[in-house]
Design an enzyme around this catalytic site. Structure first.
Site, PDB file in Angstrom:
ATOM      1  N   ARG A 187       0.843  -1.209   0.000  1.00  0.00           N
ATOM      2  CA  ARG A 187       0.000   0.000   0.000  1.00  0.00           C
ATOM      3  C   ARG A 187       0.881   1.264   0.000  1.00  0.00           C
ATOM      4  NH1 ARG A 187      -2.282  -3.709  -0.425  1.00  0.00           N
ATOM      5  NH2 ARG A 187      -2.223  -2.904  -2.535  1.00  0.00           N
TER       6      ARG A 187
ATOM      7  N   HIS B 147      -7.489   7.195  10.977  1.00  0.00           N
ATOM      8  CA  HIS B 147      -7.185   5.766  10.842  1.00  0.00           C
ATOM      9  C   HIS B 147      -5.696   5.490  10.690  1.00  0.00           C
ATOM     10  CE1 HIS B 147     -11.563   4.843   9.414  1.00  0.00           C
ATOM     11  NE2 HIS B 147     -11.456   4.998  10.723  1.00  0.00           N
TER      12      HIS B 147
ATOM     13  N   CYS C 276       5.372   1.689  17.650  1.00  0.00           N
ATOM     14  CA  CYS C 276       5.871   0.635  18.531  1.00  0.00           C
ATOM     15  C   CYS C 276       4.723   0.106  19.370  1.00  0.00           C
ATOM     16  CB  CYS C 276       6.985   1.166  19.431  1.00  0.00           C
ATOM     17  SG  CYS C 276       7.603  -0.083  20.602  1.00  0.00           S
TER      18      CYS C 276
ATOM     19  N   GLY D 116     -16.473  11.135  -0.774  1.00  0.00           N
ATOM     20  CA  GLY D 116     -15.993   9.807  -1.132  1.00  0.00           C
ATOM     21  C   GLY D 116     -16.021   8.803  -0.007  1.00  0.00           C
TER      22      GLY D 116
END
Length: 231
Positions: free
Chosen positions: A56, A106, A114, A172
């Site tokens: 990605r 997100h 970590c 969107g």
């Protein structure tokens, strides 16, 4: 001076060539959510998950911001009131398009996290399972992505912004993922004018006062021109 809060989803990045998750041939058709987007999936097979986000990250680096990203940056720069973009997307196309006030609820592909001490740092293009944290040394580096079952980032500030919004725009978004799908209801309670930009009405489309249907690169750019012309 009006406060504008904008929620963006996969649809705005799709026009730049990024795969969406929910399309018929999208990423969820290629991978099970449970395998690549949950803490349990990462625990079972960290290599699969890390490689998924490596791909990605590579794909995101190869595409460019489109006219919708650039229009939102222009709105932020020229509108007299506040303009904040809250994005469900993990790419950096808003920033590369010129936006400065961007909240990644997100997480972000360009960030590593970590799992032991929660330190964040810029992710290399290719992460590996067992990468060490540069702060505590623990070999528990993971993509800085909010997975299913985890709490999205900066929710307190997001709800504060929604409560102060004069205009709330969703661009969107599918309306299938909460808590983001509930933002329109929160903005309406605060008295904001609500507007949805999408190729078709979302799952929460009936909650919006205004709809503009079509590619975001066209509809958003036209709307920004209107807003700026009103002053």
């Amino acid at each position: 001076m009006s406060n504008i809060v904008i929620l963006t989803g996969a649809g705005i990045s799709a026009e730049s060539g990024l795969d969406t998750f929910r399309a018929e041939d999208g990423l969820w058709a290629q991978h099970r959510v449970e395998d690549v987007a949950t803490p349990e999936g990462f625990a079972r097979d960290p290599g699969l998950v890390v490689n998924f986000y490596n791909a990605r990250r590579q794909q995101a680096s190869e595409v460019e911001p489109n006219a919708a990203h650039k229009a939102l940056a222009q709105l932020e720069a020229e509108h007299e009131g506040s303009v904040v973009v809250i994005t469900q997307n993990v790419d950096d196309l808003h920033e590369r398009g010129g936006s400065r006030k961007v909240m990644h609820m997100h997480g972000a592909l360009k960030s590593a996290l970590c799992a032991a001490c929660e330190h964040r740092w810029p992710a290399p293009m290719v992460m590996a399972p067992g990468d060490a944290c540069p702060s505590c040394g623990s070999p528990q580096a993971r993509p800085d992505i909010v997975w299913f079952g985890e709490m999205p980032y900066e929710m307190d500030l997001i709800f504060e912004l929604l409560g102060e919004a004069d205009i709330f725009a969703a661009i969107g978004t599918s309306g299938n993922v909460y808590p983001a799908a509930g933002f329109v209801a929160e903005a309406r309670r605060a008295g904001a004018h609500t507007i949805e930009f999408n190729l078709e009405r979302s799952s929460v489309g009936n909650m919006f006062e205004e709809h503009r249907t079509g590619p975001a690169s066209q509809t958003v750019a036209a709307w920004v021109d209107e807003v700026l012309s009103r002053g």
